[in-house]
Design an enzyme around this catalytic site. Structure first.
Site, PDB file in Angstrom:
ATOM      1  N   MET A   1       0.586  -1.212  -0.068  1.00 39.55           N
ATOM      2  CA  MET A   1       0.041  -0.441   0.208  1.00 39.55           C
ATOM      3  C   MET A   1       1.106   1.629  -0.416  1.00 39.55           C
ATOM      4  SD  MET A   1      -2.835  -1.599   2.967  1.00 39.55           S
ATOM      5  CE  MET A   1      -3.954   0.131   2.917  1.00 39.55           C
ATOM      6  N   HIS A   2       0.576   2.486  -0.277  1.00 39.66           N
ATOM      7  CA  HIS A   2       0.617   3.356   0.189  1.00 39.66           C
ATOM      8  C   HIS A   2       2.202   4.146  -1.116  1.00 39.66           C
ATOM      9  CE1 HIS A   2      -0.889   2.600   3.843  1.00 39.66           C
ATOM     10  NE2 HIS A   2       0.289   2.527   4.258  1.00 39.66           N
TER      11      HIS A   2
ATOM     12  N   ASP B   1      -2.739  -4.609   0.739  1.00 39.66           N
ATOM     13  CA  ASP B   1      -2.003  -6.302   1.410  1.00 39.66           C
ATOM     14  C   ASP B   1      -3.263  -6.520   2.943  1.00 39.66           C
ATOM     15  OD1 ASP B   1      -1.302  -4.221   2.798  1.00 39.66           O
ATOM     16  OD2 ASP B   1       1.558  -5.505   2.448  1.00 39.66           O
TER      17      ASP B   1
END
Length: 485
Positions: free
Chosen positions: A77-78, A233
């Site tokens: 992520m991110h 995830d």
């Protein structure tokens, strides 16, 4: 059949499943991490794409992929993946574990004081929004050329279908999403100099976002294959473990420790650094506490105390220490800083209370207890939002020890349910979301069942009472030494 693609930090994994949810085949390719400067962490999006193609090439050579009807996605992520008008990456992607934008976190918080109310989260360097502010300040020529901002797994979707799309769970980790409304927030985008037009279209995790390009169908021997939104995830991992409904929760014990609890509505406890995100299915959210060093603390101590492995350490703890043993010190398990509940990247580990009677087994017990108490602090922070869990599913490599599983139940006062877990992780959740998208008439609990229960560990109330007192001193020790970090 269904394909699940998981873009992790260390590699890409692609799995093939059938309509019974059984794993047919898998392929994986490693990825390298670039650390060009202190606090920086980057990867080249082209490497993600090449690794994905290599995995799918490998699967297509070994298996007939013509029956594949849908592909789902999961991923780290991110990460900030910046594309120009031609769809090319403008720079390496800035990853989730990049820490360069602390100043931009403060800037965004000051610019939009309601950011925590909107997103349910504190603004941290790991999230996507402050990364874009950093690019705006330090690489203005690149910032001016940004046409689309994508999360890592959604770059793979773009390469596979030409669509700019994302799912709610992954988008919630950007700090641009109104997590309660499940929509982009214009005030947060504007504060970063961006607009909705530069964001991907939002979908629920089990919705179709597009179709595999004809040239790629031909390459891999597929026909009309739908691409499904997928999940970040952690949410994908929860889908793979059947954690989909309110009241369900899991504790994942790996290098880090993550407590994940599903809620029926948007809730938050940002003051204790609890993450509040959308889940990968409609009308569901989740709260998540994160401990940065969990099972890794036991690995660290075993290596430095002369044990062959964590198994030998655990046996020594079980045979040569006890809950009422005064020779057991306290251990603060913050070897790499801490997230929930302290949100202190500068936190350090510490032993306290060592005496002449203390042995390495006592110190090992202190490490196991310290990790357990820190995990319980994270669970309490999540439950402080009014969440109630009907037992906690334990997964991950750190739960091989029944002794530690029982200790976790005793420390937290909550039942711990050890369940079977495979090695496919979020990729299984991605494949299940693809399965759900193609079969909307089937209940999600049928496609996403709980893994088989191996053993349930009920808390021993007498031990819980002892640990309540130890946990109080554990917390007091943290605040006593915090100024010295």
């Amino acid at each position: 059949m269904f394909i699940g693609i998981d873009l992790g930090t260390s590699g890409v994994k692609v799995i093939l499943t059938n309509t019974d949810g059984e794993l047919i085949a898998s392929a994986s390719t490693r990825l390298e991490l670039s650390l060009p400067k202190p606090l920086w962490s980057e990867q080249n999006p082209q490497d993600w794409w090449q690794a994905t193609c290599d995995c799918l090439d490998s699967l297509s050579k070994e298996h007939n992929l013509a029956p594949v009807s849908a592909i789902g996605f999961a991923g780290q992520m991110h990460g900030a993946t910046l594309l120009d008008k031609g769809g090319s990456a403008l720079r390496p992607a800035i990853l989730w574990n990049d820490g360069r934008c602390e100043a931009e976190c403060r800037e965004l918080t000051e610019a939009v004081p309601s950011v925590t109310d909107i997103t349910g989260n504190l603004v941290m360097p790991g999230f996507t929004a402050p990364k874009l502010l950093w690019v705006k300040h330090h690489e203005p020529e690149i910032f001016k050329r940004i046409n689309k901002v994508l999360l890592p797994k959604d770059y793979l979707r773009y390469k596979l279908s030409g669509d700019f799309a994302s799912d709610m769970s992954d988008a919630a980790g950007t700090i641009w999403l109104d997590v309660g409304k499940r929509d982009w927030d214009d005030s947060l985008l504007n504060a970063c100099g961006l607009s909705r037009q530069q964001m991907p279209t939002l979908f629920e995790g089990n919705q179709v976002t597009g179709t595999l390009l004809p040239s790629l169908c031909q390459r891999w021997g597929m026909r009309d294959v739908k691409l499904v939104a997928g999940a970040g995830d952690n949410a994908a991992g929860a889908i793979g473990c059947g954690i989909i409904n309110p009241g369900q929760a899991m504790l994942s014990l790996g290098t880090s420790g993550v407590y994940f609890a599903v809620t029926r509505e948007f809730r938050s406890n940002a003051a204790s650094a609890v993450h509040s995100f959308c889940h990968a299915l409609p009308d569901r959210w989740h709260l998540m506490s994160v401990m940065l060093s969990a099972a890794s603390c036991l690995q660290w101590y075993a290596a430095n105390a002369g044990y062959q492995d964590v198994g030998e350490l655990t046996a020594d703890i079980e045979n040569n220490s006890g809950i009422d043993d005064d020779a057991t010190p306290y251990f603060l398990p913050y070897l790499t800083g801490e997230r929930t509940p302290h949100n202190n990247p500068s936190a350090k580990g510490m032993f306290f209370g060592i005496s002449a009677a203390t042995t390495r087994a006592h110190m090992g017990r202190a490490v196991m207890e310290g990790v357990s108490m820190a995990l319980a602090d994270g669970i309490d922070a999540v439950h402080g939002c009014g969440v109630q869990a009907d037992g906690i599913s334990l997964i991950g490599g750190g739960v091989r020890s029944s002794y530690w599983c029982q200790m976790l139940a005793n420390v937290s006062g909550l039942a711990m349910n050890l369940r079977q877990s495979g090695d496919v992780g979020p990729a299984l959740g991605a494949a299940r979301l693809a399965h759900l998208a193609m079969n909307p008439e089937i209940k999600p609990s049928y496609i996403c069942p709980f893994p088989k229960l191996v053993k349930s560990f009920e808390p021993d109330n007498s031990h819980f009472d002892v640990y309540l007192k130890r946990r109080q001193k554990f917390r007091e020790l943290y605040f006593a030494v915090e100024p010295h970090f």
